[in-house]
Design an enzyme around this catalytic site. Structure first.
Site, PDB file in Angstrom:
ATOM      1  N   THR A 133      36.368  35.514  51.421  1.00 55.26           N
ATOM      2  CA  THR A 133      36.299  36.975  51.301  1.00 55.26           C
ATOM      3  C   THR A 133      35.904  37.633  52.623  1.00 55.26           C
ATOM      4  N   ASP A 134      36.254  38.912  52.759  1.00 56.85           N
ATOM      5  CA  ASP A 134      35.818  39.661  53.954  1.00 56.85           C
ATOM      6  C   ASP A 134      34.319  39.972  53.899  1.00 56.85           C
ATOM      7  N   GLU A 135      33.693  39.766  52.725  1.00 51.83           N
ATOM      8  CA  GLU A 135      32.279  40.134  52.587  1.00 51.83           C
ATOM      9  C   GLU A 135      31.374  39.259  53.455  1.00 51.83           C
ATOM     10  N   TYR A 158      26.099  36.457  46.887  1.00 53.52           N
ATOM     11  CA  TYR A 158      27.510  36.065  46.777  1.00 53.52           C
ATOM     12  C   TYR A 158      28.110  35.802  48.160  1.00 53.52           C
ATOM     13  N   ALA A 160      26.667  35.340  50.984  1.00 52.92           N
ATOM     14  CA  ALA A 160      25.985  34.252  51.711  1.00 52.92           C
ATOM     15  C   ALA A 160      26.491  32.892  51.229  1.00 52.92           C
ATOM     16  N   LYS A 162      29.481  32.304  49.945  1.00 59.05           N
ATOM     17  CA  LYS A 162      30.863  32.137  50.438  1.00 59.05           C
ATOM     18  C   LYS A 162      30.843  31.812  51.933  1.00 59.05           C
ATOM     19  N   PRO A 213      30.503  54.405  35.851  1.00 61.82           N
ATOM     20  CA  PRO A 213      29.360  54.379  36.762  1.00 61.82           C
ATOM     21  C   PRO A 213      29.780  54.219  38.214  1.00 61.82           C
ATOM     22  N   ARG A 222      36.062  50.394  50.532  1.00 57.55           N
ATOM     23  CA  ARG A 222      36.659  49.064  50.367  1.00 57.55           C
ATOM     24  C   ARG A 222      38.142  49.155  50.739  1.00 57.55           C
ATOM     25  N   ASP A 288      22.044  52.988  43.099  1.00 54.84           N
ATOM     26  CA  ASP A 288      22.878  52.175  43.987  1.00 54.84           C
ATOM     27  C   ASP A 288      22.600  50.678  43.806  1.00 54.84           C
ATOM     28  N   ARG A 289      23.598  49.859  44.133  1.00 54.32           N
ATOM     29  CA  ARG A 289      23.426  48.394  44.178  1.00 54.32           C
ATOM     30  C   ARG A 289      22.460  48.057  45.322  1.00 54.32           C
ATOM     31  N   GLY A 291      21.135  46.571  48.584  1.00 52.34           N
ATOM     32  CA  GLY A 291      21.814  45.974  49.750  1.00 52.34           C
ATOM     33  C   GLY A 291      23.307  46.258  49.790  1.00 52.34           C
ATOM     34  N   HIS A 292      23.715  47.357  49.166  1.00 55.61           N
ATOM     35  CA  HIS A 292      25.146  47.689  49.016  1.00 55.61           C
ATOM     36  C   HIS A 292      25.846  47.827  50.380  1.00 55.61           C
ATOM     37  N   TYR A 349      24.193  48.090  32.306  1.00 56.37           N
ATOM     38  CA  TYR A 349      24.283  49.547  32.210  1.00 56.37           C
ATOM     39  C   TYR A 349      23.630  50.103  30.951  1.00 56.37           C
TER      40      TYR A 349
HETATM   41  P1  NAD Z   1      37.243  35.190  39.165  1.00 57.39           P
HETATM   42  O1  NAD Z   1      35.772  35.326  38.945  1.00 57.39           O
HETATM   43  O2  NAD Z   1      38.174  36.094  38.425  1.00 57.39           O
HETATM   44  O3  NAD Z   1      37.702  33.696  38.826  1.00 57.39           O
HETATM   45  C1  NAD Z   1      36.973  32.572  39.233  1.00 57.39           C
HETATM   46  C2  NAD Z   1      37.483  31.369  38.463  1.00 57.39           C
HETATM   47  O4  NAD Z   1      36.745  30.222  38.884  1.00 57.39           O
HETATM   48  C3  NAD Z   1      37.310  31.483  36.944  1.00 57.39           C
HETATM   49  O5  NAD Z   1      38.480  31.068  36.285  1.00 57.39           O
HETATM   50  C4  NAD Z   1      36.156  30.543  36.652  1.00 57.39           C
HETATM   51  O6  NAD Z   1      36.220  29.961  35.352  1.00 57.39           O
HETATM   52  C5  NAD Z   1      36.335  29.484  37.742  1.00 57.39           C
HETATM   53  N1  NAD Z   1      35.083  28.790  38.041  1.00 57.39           N
HETATM   54  C6  NAD Z   1      33.864  29.347  38.272  1.00 57.39           C
HETATM   55  N2  NAD Z   1      32.947  28.387  38.473  1.00 57.39           N
HETATM   56  C7  NAD Z   1      33.603  27.201  38.398  1.00 57.39           C
HETATM   57  C8  NAD Z   1      33.203  25.835  38.530  1.00 57.39           C
HETATM   58  N3  NAD Z   1      31.915  25.510  38.774  1.00 57.39           N
HETATM   59  N4  NAD Z   1      34.125  24.866  38.418  1.00 57.39           N
HETATM   60  C9  NAD Z   1      35.432  25.192  38.157  1.00 57.39           C
HETATM   61  N5  NAD Z   1      35.864  26.451  37.992  1.00 57.39           N
HETATM   62  C10 NAD Z   1      34.957  27.450  38.118  1.00 57.39           C
HETATM   63  O7  NAD Z   1      37.426  35.303  40.725  1.00 57.39           O
HETATM   64  P2  NAD Z   1      38.619  35.943  41.585  1.00 57.39           P
HETATM   65  O8  NAD Z   1      38.351  37.373  41.763  1.00 57.39           O
HETATM   66  O9  NAD Z   1      39.915  35.497  41.038  1.00 57.39           O
HETATM   67  O10 NAD Z   1      38.362  35.225  42.995  1.00 57.39           O
HETATM   68  C11 NAD Z   1      38.943  33.972  43.300  1.00 57.39           C
HETATM   69  C12 NAD Z   1      38.541  33.554  44.691  1.00 57.39           C
HETATM   70  O11 NAD Z   1      38.967  34.541  45.632  1.00 57.39           O
HETATM   71  C13 NAD Z   1      37.029  33.403  44.891  1.00 57.39           C
HETATM   72  O12 NAD Z   1      36.795  32.293  45.703  1.00 57.39           O
HETATM   73  C14 NAD Z   1      36.616  34.687  45.578  1.00 57.39           C
HETATM   74  O13 NAD Z   1      35.470  34.478  46.385  1.00 57.39           O
HETATM   75  C15 NAD Z   1      37.853  34.967  46.413  1.00 57.39           C
HETATM   76  N6  NAD Z   1      38.095  36.398  46.718  1.00 57.39           N
HETATM   77  C16 NAD Z   1      38.117  37.335  45.696  1.00 57.39           C
HETATM   78  C17 NAD Z   1      38.379  38.659  46.016  1.00 57.39           C
HETATM   79  C18 NAD Z   1      38.457  39.719  44.937  1.00 57.39           C
HETATM   80  O14 NAD Z   1      38.582  40.899  45.259  1.00 57.39           O
HETATM   81  N7  NAD Z   1      38.443  39.372  43.663  1.00 57.39           N
HETATM   82  C19 NAD Z   1      38.612  39.036  47.336  1.00 57.39           C
HETATM   83  C20 NAD Z   1      38.581  38.049  48.340  1.00 57.39           C
HETATM   84  C21 NAD Z   1      38.328  36.729  48.007  1.00 57.39           C
HETATM   85  P1  TYD Z   2      33.308  45.416  43.054  1.00 56.35           P
HETATM   86  O1  TYD Z   2      34.569  45.611  42.282  1.00 56.35           O
HETATM   87  O2  TYD Z   2      32.124  44.848  42.347  1.00 56.35           O
HETATM   88  O3  TYD Z   2      33.677  44.572  44.360  1.00 56.35           O
HETATM   89  P2  TYD Z   2      32.756  44.217  45.661  1.00 56.35           P
HETATM   90  O4  TYD Z   2      31.351  44.529  45.365  1.00 56.35           O
HETATM   91  O5  TYD Z   2      32.998  42.749  45.784  1.00 56.35           O
HETATM   92  O6  TYD Z   2      33.328  45.028  46.775  1.00 56.35           O
HETATM   93  O7  TYD Z   2      32.868  46.816  43.632  1.00 56.35           O
HETATM   94  C1  TYD Z   2      33.718  47.581  44.469  1.00 56.35           C
HETATM   95  C2  TYD Z   2      32.940  48.787  44.945  1.00 56.35           C
HETATM   96  O8  TYD Z   2      32.661  49.624  43.816  1.00 56.35           O
HETATM   97  C3  TYD Z   2      31.579  48.428  45.533  1.00 56.35           C
HETATM   98  O9  TYD Z   2      31.312  49.339  46.592  1.00 56.35           O
HETATM   99  C4  TYD Z   2      30.614  48.655  44.400  1.00 56.35           C
HETATM  100  C5  TYD Z   2      31.249  49.802  43.636  1.00 56.35           C
HETATM  101  N1  TYD Z   2      31.039  49.822  42.167  1.00 56.35           N
HETATM  102  C6  TYD Z   2      30.636  51.016  41.541  1.00 56.35           C
HETATM  103  O10 TYD Z   2      30.428  52.049  42.194  1.00 56.35           O
HETATM  104  N2  TYD Z   2      30.502  50.995  40.182  1.00 56.35           N
HETATM  105  C7  TYD Z   2      30.719  49.888  39.429  1.00 56.35           C
HETATM  106  O11 TYD Z   2      30.544  49.937  38.192  1.00 56.35           O
HETATM  107  C8  TYD Z   2      31.127  48.674  40.096  1.00 56.35           C
HETATM  108  C9  TYD Z   2      31.381  47.419  39.311  1.00 56.35           C
HETATM  109  C10 TYD Z   2      31.287  48.697  41.466  1.00 56.35           C
END
Ligand code: NAD
Ligand code: TYD
Length: 352
Positions: A133-135, A158, A160, A162, A213, A222, A288-289, A291-292, A349
């Site tokens: 992730t870019d995070e 999260y 940290a 990754k 929210p 983002r 706010d979250r 450390g957002h 929430y």
């Molecule tokens: P997600 O939470 O939707 O899916 C994660 C999957 O991993 C689930 O199917 C879960 O059952 C499985 N899983 C979790 N723990 C496990 C374990 N111990 N053993 C086996 N399987 C396990 O996540 P996502 O949003 O699809 O993200 C997938 C990947 O892409 C992650 O590595 C995430 O860090 C990365 N990523 C996500 C985003 C995003 O915006 N969603 C952006 C950049 C990178």
């Molecule tokens: P999120 O979808 O949780 O992705 P990430 O935190 O990995 O970027 O959140 C996207 C943005 O939206 C983030 O700045 C947090 C904010 N957010 C809200 O404002 N309300 C919400 O209910 C959620 C889940 C996220």
């Protein structure tokens, strides 16, 4: 035709299911092994359309369980790994970081060790592709973009976890010569995303006339990428990426949360036949979250120049496709909302 046996971890999750579908359909000559623990975020409903295909195999495996990972490599003679399995939600990592450490760090190390043990006699035709992730780069100010050489500065449990896994993957390349690629991607959106993340949560709440929210002032930024664009980039990089390299993947599509939600409200009003302005009234600013991170934005020039990959240019279209999918798949959504998600929603929430 090159036959390959590819292990996709986390294939029942949001991005993983799109990657599995793309590979199962696009490469009938490959065997695709989906290994997933099926946590709250893993949902085999996401893969109903490919589950009976002859080149698709599902294994319920926890990547933290090293013997189980080793058995998987033994059974299928894996020659490529696309590693997506992770705990992926920042808010959950704030309330319970441990699972993130186990799955994201220990799980990755288990996969690396097992891949190394199986491949060490010849790395020919092998690849360990780590999805990140870019995070990991932390938070940007008003200007600038994350590039492949941006310093790591993760700021949530999260990110940290990754970051730690990214370092380990690169360490296995430098130390043992394990062929790896790493990609760092911006926020994804699209069908099948678990409704704890901003966009599907907002769609679900707007549909049910519940408050939407927004953390803090809603001015966090983002860079949103349509999930099928990410899956396409993963396909390209898996086949053409240079071993030992990192690629950034981004949507070139920065939005302040509040502006994004306002656009989504307009789309929802149209789709639900509501008076313009109806859904916006549901927007509720909440605490706010902690450390957002303020702003994430990706420079994906390297990927675009070396491969010709491009994200879809029209965010509104991507958002409309996403809304259409959620409105057409009410059963998928309701199954989730009535289960684990409900408890989660209540704790986060207060079930507002
Ligand atoms: P997600 O939470 O939707 O899916 C994660 C999957 O991993 C689930 O199917 C879960 O059952 C499985 N899983 C979790 N723990 C496990 C374990 N111990 N053993 C086996 N399987 C396990 O996540 P996502 O949003 O699809 O993200 C997938 C990947 O892409 C992650 O590595 C995430 O860090 C990365 N990523 C996500 C985003 C995003 O915006 N969603 C952006 C950049 C990178
Ligand atoms: P999120 O979808 O949780 O992705 P990430 O935190 O990995 O970027 O959140 C996207 C943005 O939206 C983030 O700045 C947090 C904010 N957010 C809200 O404002 N309300 C919400 O209910 C959620 C889940 C996220």
């Amino acid at each position: 035709m090159v036959r390959r046996t590819i292990l996709i971890t986390g294939g029942a999750g949001f991005i993983g299911s799109h990657v599995v579908r793309r590979f199962v359909n696009g490469y009938p000559e490959y065997d695709i092994i989906n290994c997933d623990k099926l946590t709250y975020a893993g949902n085999l409903e996401n893969l109903k359309d490919v589950e009976s295909r002859g080149n698709y195999f599902f294994e319920k495996v926890d990547i933290v369980d090293k013997p189980a990972v080793a058995a998987l490599f033994e059974k299928y003679k894996i020659d490529g790994v696309i590693h997506l399995a992770a705990e992926s939600h920042v808010d959950r990592s704030i309330t319970s970081p441990e699972t993130f450490i186990y799955t994201n760090i220990i799980g990755t190390v288990n996969l690396l060790n097992v891949a190394l043990a199986h491949w060490k006699d010849s790395f020919d035709g092998k690849l360990f592709y780590h999805i990140s992730t870019d995070e990991v780069f932390g938070s940007l100010g008003q200007d600038g973009l994350f590039t492949e050489s941006s310093p790591y500065d993760p700021r949530s449990p999260y990110s940290a976890s990754k970051a730690s896994s990214d370092h380990l993957v690169r360490a296995y390349w430098h130390t043992y010569g394990l062929p790896v690629v790493v990609t760092n991607c911006s926020n994804n959106y699209g069908p099948n995303q678990f409704p704890e993340k901003l966009i599907p949560l907002a769609i679900n709440n707007i549909k049910n006339n519940k408050p939407v929210p927004i953390y803090g002032k809603g001015d966090n930024v983002r860079d949103w990428l349509y999930v099928e664009d990410h899956a396409e980039a993963i396909d390209i990089i898996f086949h053409r990426g240079k071993s030992g390299s990192t690629y950034n993947i981004g949507g070139n599509n920065e939005w302040k949360n509040i502006d994004l939600i306002r656009l989504l409200c307009r789309v929802m009003d149209e789709k639900l036949g509501r008076q313009p302005g109806t859904s916006e009234k549901l927007i509720t600013f909440v605490t706010d979250r902690p450390g957002h991170d303020k702003r994430y934005a990706i420079d994906s020039t390297k990927l675009q120049v070396t491969t010709g990959w491009k994200p879809i240019p029209d965010f509104r279209k991507g958002l409309e496709k996403t809304v259409d999918w959620y409105l057409a798949n009410t059963e998928w959504l309701e199954n989730i909302v009535s289960g684990e998600y409900e408890k989660y929603y209540e704790s986060m929430y207060g079930n507002r």
